[in-house]
Scaffold this motif. Sequence first.
Motif, PDB file in Angstrom:
ATOM      1  N   SER A 145      53.672  35.527  37.777  1.00  0.00           N
ATOM      2  CA  SER A 145      54.021  36.728  37.015  1.00  0.00           C
ATOM      3  C   SER A 145      53.940  36.467  35.519  1.00  0.00           C
ATOM      4  O   SER A 145      53.476  37.322  34.752  1.00  0.00           O
ATOM      5  N   ILE A 146      54.385  35.277  35.089  1.00  0.00           N
ATOM      6  CA  ILE A 146      54.301  34.933  33.665  1.00  0.00           C
ATOM      7  C   ILE A 146      52.840  34.882  33.224  1.00  0.00           C
ATOM      8  O   ILE A 146      52.478  35.386  32.149  1.00  0.00           O
ATOM      9  N   PHE A 147      51.986  34.282  34.044  1.00  0.00           N
ATOM     10  CA  PHE A 147      50.560  34.239  33.713  1.00  0.00           C
ATOM     11  C   PHE A 147      49.998  35.647  33.551  1.00  0.00           C
ATOM     12  O   PHE A 147      49.309  35.952  32.567  1.00  0.00           O
ATOM     13  N   ILE A 148      50.255  36.511  34.522  1.00  0.00           N
ATOM     14  CA  ILE A 148      49.677  37.857  34.511  1.00  0.00           C
ATOM     15  C   ILE A 148      50.178  38.656  33.317  1.00  0.00           C
ATOM     16  O   ILE A 148      49.391  39.298  32.596  1.00  0.00           O
ATOM     17  N   ILE A 149      51.484  38.640  33.091  1.00  0.00           N
ATOM     18  CA  ILE A 149      52.062  39.436  32.009  1.00  0.00           C
ATOM     19  C   ILE A 149      51.533  38.981  30.653  1.00  0.00           C
ATOM     20  O   ILE A 149      51.138  39.805  29.808  1.00  0.00           O
ATOM     21  N   THR A 150      51.523  37.676  30.421  1.00  0.00           N
ATOM     22  CA  THR A 150      51.071  37.182  29.117  1.00  0.00           C
ATOM     23  C   THR A 150      49.587  37.455  28.886  1.00  0.00           C
ATOM     24  O   THR A 150      49.178  37.759  27.760  1.00  0.00           O
ATOM     25  N   ILE A 151      48.766  37.370  29.922  1.00  0.00           N
ATOM     26  CA  ILE A 151      47.334  37.620  29.766  1.00  0.00           C
ATOM     27  C   ILE A 151      47.066  39.093  29.497  1.00  0.00           C
ATOM     28  O   ILE A 151      46.328  39.457  28.575  1.00  0.00           O
ATOM     29  N   VAL A 152      47.672  39.964  30.295  1.00  0.00           N
ATOM     30  CA  VAL A 152      47.386  41.402  30.182  1.00  0.00           C
ATOM     31  C   VAL A 152      47.939  41.970  28.884  1.00  0.00           C
ATOM     32  O   VAL A 152      47.279  42.790  28.230  1.00  0.00           O
ATOM     33  N   MET A 153      49.131  41.553  28.489  1.00  0.00           N
ATOM     34  CA  MET A 153      49.760  42.132  27.304  1.00  0.00           C
ATOM     35  C   MET A 153      48.963  41.837  26.031  1.00  0.00           C
ATOM     36  O   MET A 153      48.944  42.650  25.106  1.00  0.00           O
ATOM     37  N   GLY A 154      48.298  40.691  25.974  1.00  0.00           N
ATOM     38  CA  GLY A 154      47.556  40.338  24.761  1.00  0.00           C
ATOM     39  C   GLY A 154      46.071  40.588  24.830  1.00  0.00           C
ATOM     40  O   GLY A 154      45.359  40.335  23.853  1.00  0.00           O
ATOM     41  N   ASP A 155      45.575  41.104  25.951  1.00  0.00           N
ATOM     42  CA  ASP A 155      44.141  41.289  26.124  1.00  0.00           C
ATOM     43  C   ASP A 155      43.647  42.513  25.361  1.00  0.00           C
ATOM     44  O   ASP A 155      44.308  43.544  25.308  1.00  0.00           O
TER      45      ASP A 155
END
Length: 299
Positions: free
Chosen positions: A230-240
């Motif tokens: 979940s941390i991976f997904i959230i951090t990637i999507v939020m800054g993309d």
Amino acid sequence: MERVRSRLSASGRGIAAWWQALPLSAVFALFFLLPLGLIAMVSFWDYSEYEMLPGFTLKNYVQIFDGCSNVGDLCVTLKTYGSTLKFGLLVWLITLVLGFAISYFLAFCVQTSRMQTVLFALCTIPFWTSNVIRMISWVPLLGRNGLINQTLQGIGLTEQPIDWLLFSDFSVVLAFVHLNTMFMIVPIFNSMMRIDRRLLEAASDNGASGWQTLWNIIIPLSKSGITIGSIFIITIVMGDFVTIGVMGGQQIASVGKMIQVQTSYLQFPLAAANAVMLLLCVLMIVWALTRLVDIRKEL
């Protein structure tokens, strides 16, 4: 005398541990903490049309929330953060379901380790190509004259091309799921492989159904992997901003896209302030996730 020797030995081990951690700490400080500190510093600078003016001002942070005090009307910044958070939650939910299902199949339904390795390698095949290429590959499928629209019209299900398949929220979420599901599969699969199979046998011997075993044993023991994914997904999507720009047709707003636009207009202090606010938002989400599960035992 023995006490002195033991203390010297302990201090020697402590010094050796510090020397072992020094290279990684130096890399972390040089390539993460220092750039982060520079971004935070620039966010308090002023700027004009052609230069940055070193100093200290809160103008950039005030400008971010300009108009947010109006009652009943969301400002552009809150709408943009809301749109970004919406994509983050949707992609997180879909990748969680897919990642958990695929990991469960690999961990508990595939019997041999060789077949697990083969199937897991198949999941990594999309990562052998660039993200941009994988995104662009959806355009011939989802476009107005793409393969999907032609097929639907050919079999008589639609009379006109479906417009929302491409350059829409749907295409953005689809691309995010395609690009990032593997980041959810890997930690969950790793957690599931650590589960003692004797626990499952004991639950079955005591009459537990498959759903009871899943809910009371597998999911609780997989929480650390779910949290890391979940941390991976959230951090990637939020800054993309690349995926949203390509698959959204430059028509969908996100915080990363807003920062990219401000940077292109040489508004570096304002972009840095937005980056700091985005970082704080992501850190709050990560903090909330880490409060639910202690992920240190997974690392």
